[in-house]
Design a protein around this motif. Structure first.
Motif, mmCIF file in Angstrom:
data_model
loop_
_atom_site.group_PDB
_atom_site.id
_atom_site.type_symbol
_atom_site.label_atom_id
_atom_site.label_comp_id
_atom_site.label_asym_id
_atom_site.label_seq_id
_atom_site.Cartn_x
_atom_site.Cartn_y
_atom_site.Cartn_z
ATOM 1 N N ALA A 1 0.838 -1.203 0.000
ATOM 2 C CA ALA A 1 0.000 0.000 0.000
ATOM 3 C C ALA A 1 0.873 1.254 0.000
ATOM 4 O O ALA A 1 0.594 2.218 -0.730
ATOM 5 C CB ALA A 1 -0.945 -0.003 1.198
ATOM 6 N N ARG A 2 1.938 1.251 0.784
ATOM 7 C CA ARG A 2 2.850 2.399 0.787
ATOM 8 C C ARG A 2 3.571 2.529 -0.549
ATOM 9 O O ARG A 2 3.765 3.625 -1.054
ATOM 10 C CB ARG A 2 3.875 2.269 1.910
ATOM 11 C CG ARG A 2 3.298 2.547 3.255
ATOM 12 C CD ARG A 2 4.361 2.554 4.316
ATOM 13 N NE ARG A 2 3.750 2.797 5.609
ATOM 14 C CZ ARG A 2 4.422 3.162 6.673
ATOM 15 N NH1 ARG A 2 5.728 3.311 6.609
ATOM 16 N NH2 ARG A 2 3.810 3.372 7.811
ATOM 17 N N ALA A 3 3.961 1.397 -1.117
ATOM 18 C CA ALA A 3 4.629 1.419 -2.418
ATOM 19 C C ALA A 3 3.693 1.990 -3.481
ATOM 20 O O ALA A 3 4.126 2.795 -4.317
ATOM 21 C CB ALA A 3 5.082 0.018 -2.804
ATOM 22 N N ASP A 4 2.429 1.610 -3.438
ATOM 23 C CA ASP A 4 1.454 2.147 -4.391
ATOM 24 C C ASP A 4 1.299 3.648 -4.212
ATOM 25 O O ASP A 4 1.200 4.396 -5.186
ATOM 26 C CB ASP A 4 0.096 1.460 -4.221
ATOM 27 C CG ASP A 4 0.128 0.000 -4.645
ATOM 28 O OD1 ASP A 4 1.061 -0.403 -5.374
ATOM 29 O OD2 ASP A 4 -0.795 -0.738 -4.236
ATOM 30 N N TRP A 5 1.261 4.117 -2.965
ATOM 31 C CA TRP A 5 1.139 5.546 -2.698
ATOM 32 C C TRP A 5 2.345 6.302 -3.252
ATOM 33 O O TRP A 5 2.203 7.334 -3.898
ATOM 34 C CB TRP A 5 0.994 5.804 -1.194
ATOM 35 C CG TRP A 5 0.866 7.255 -0.888
ATOM 36 C CD1 TRP A 5 -0.278 7.984 -0.872
ATOM 37 C CD2 TRP A 5 1.929 8.169 -0.565
ATOM 38 N NE1 TRP A 5 0.007 9.297 -0.571
ATOM 39 C CE2 TRP A 5 1.352 9.435 -0.378
ATOM 40 C CE3 TRP A 5 3.307 8.031 -0.428
ATOM 41 C CZ2 TRP A 5 2.110 10.558 -0.060
ATOM 42 C CZ3 TRP A 5 4.057 9.143 -0.111
ATOM 43 C CH2 TRP A 5 3.467 10.393 0.077
ATOM 44 N N VAL A 6 3.543 5.789 -2.984
ATOM 45 C CA VAL A 6 4.773 6.415 -3.490
ATOM 46 C C VAL A 6 4.713 6.492 -5.013
ATOM 47 O O VAL A 6 5.039 7.523 -5.610
ATOM 48 C CB VAL A 6 6.025 5.636 -3.018
ATOM 49 C CG1 VAL A 6 7.265 6.049 -3.781
ATOM 50 C CG2 VAL A 6 6.232 5.830 -1.520
ATOM 51 N N ASP A 7 4.279 5.422 -5.646
ATOM 52 C CA ASP A 7 4.200 5.383 -7.103
ATOM 53 C C ASP A 7 3.249 6.446 -7.638
ATOM 54 O O ASP A 7 3.536 7.094 -8.650
ATOM 55 C CB ASP A 7 3.755 3.990 -7.550
ATOM 56 C CG ASP A 7 3.984 3.755 -9.026
ATOM 57 O OD1 ASP A 7 4.878 4.409 -9.613
ATOM 58 O OD2 ASP A 7 3.280 2.914 -9.602
ATOM 59 N N ARG A 8 2.123 6.662 -6.964
ATOM 60 C CA ARG A 8 1.137 7.649 -7.415
ATOM 61 C C ARG A 8 1.547 9.083 -7.123
ATOM 62 O O ARG A 8 1.292 9.982 -7.919
ATOM 63 C CB ARG A 8 -0.210 7.408 -6.727
ATOM 64 C CG ARG A 8 -1.019 6.284 -7.245
ATOM 65 C CD ARG A 8 -2.427 6.316 -6.654
ATOM 66 N NE ARG A 8 -2.469 6.529 -5.212
ATOM 67 C CZ ARG A 8 -2.430 5.570 -4.292
ATOM 68 N NH1 ARG A 8 -2.335 4.310 -4.656
ATOM 69 N NH2 ARG A 8 -2.484 5.863 -3.015
ATOM 70 N N GLU A 9 2.156 9.316 -5.965
ATOM 71 C CA GLU A 9 2.301 10.678 -5.455
ATOM 72 C C GLU A 9 3.663 11.337 -5.656
ATOM 73 O O GLU A 9 3.739 12.562 -5.651
ATOM 74 C CB GLU A 9 1.972 10.706 -3.957
ATOM 75 C CG GLU A 9 0.568 10.248 -3.634
ATOM 76 C CD GLU A 9 -0.508 11.177 -4.171
ATOM 77 O OE1 GLU A 9 -0.260 12.388 -4.286
ATOM 78 O OE2 GLU A 9 -1.601 10.675 -4.486
ATOM 79 N N LEU A 10 4.708 10.570 -5.815
ATOM 80 C CA LEU A 10 6.037 11.165 -5.841
ATOM 81 C C LEU A 10 6.598 11.253 -7.258
ATOM 82 O O LEU A 10 6.231 10.473 -8.128
ATOM 83 C CB LEU A 10 6.992 10.352 -4.956
ATOM 84 C CG LEU A 10 6.617 10.308 -3.473
ATOM 85 C CD1 LEU A 10 7.638 9.494 -2.709
ATOM 86 C CD2 LEU A 10 6.483 11.689 -2.887
#
Length: 58
Positions: free
Chosen positions: A18-27
């Motif tokens: 879930a954190r990896a997905d967030w990083v992929d979307r947001e950074l």
């Protein structure tokens, strides 16, 4: 600079998808280690493991 893909890979190794997905979307694709130091600390990521190797000079 740090590649976003290195951060994502490290998080996925830990099972933090879930954190990896967030990083992929947001950074952005590359991160400044000083500008994003707080985020890296929050994610418990070691800066030395993530930094891109320096380009060899001829």
């Amino acid at each position: 600079m740090i590649q976003k893909s290195a951060i994502i890979a490290k998080l996925r190794e830990r099972g933090q998808n879930a954190r990896a997905d967030w990083v992929d979307r947001e950074l952005p694709d590359t991160l400044d280690p000083f500008l994003h130091s707080g985020l890296l600390s929050t994610l418990h990521l070691d800066l030395k493991e993530l930094e891109s190797p320096a380009s060899p000079t001829p």
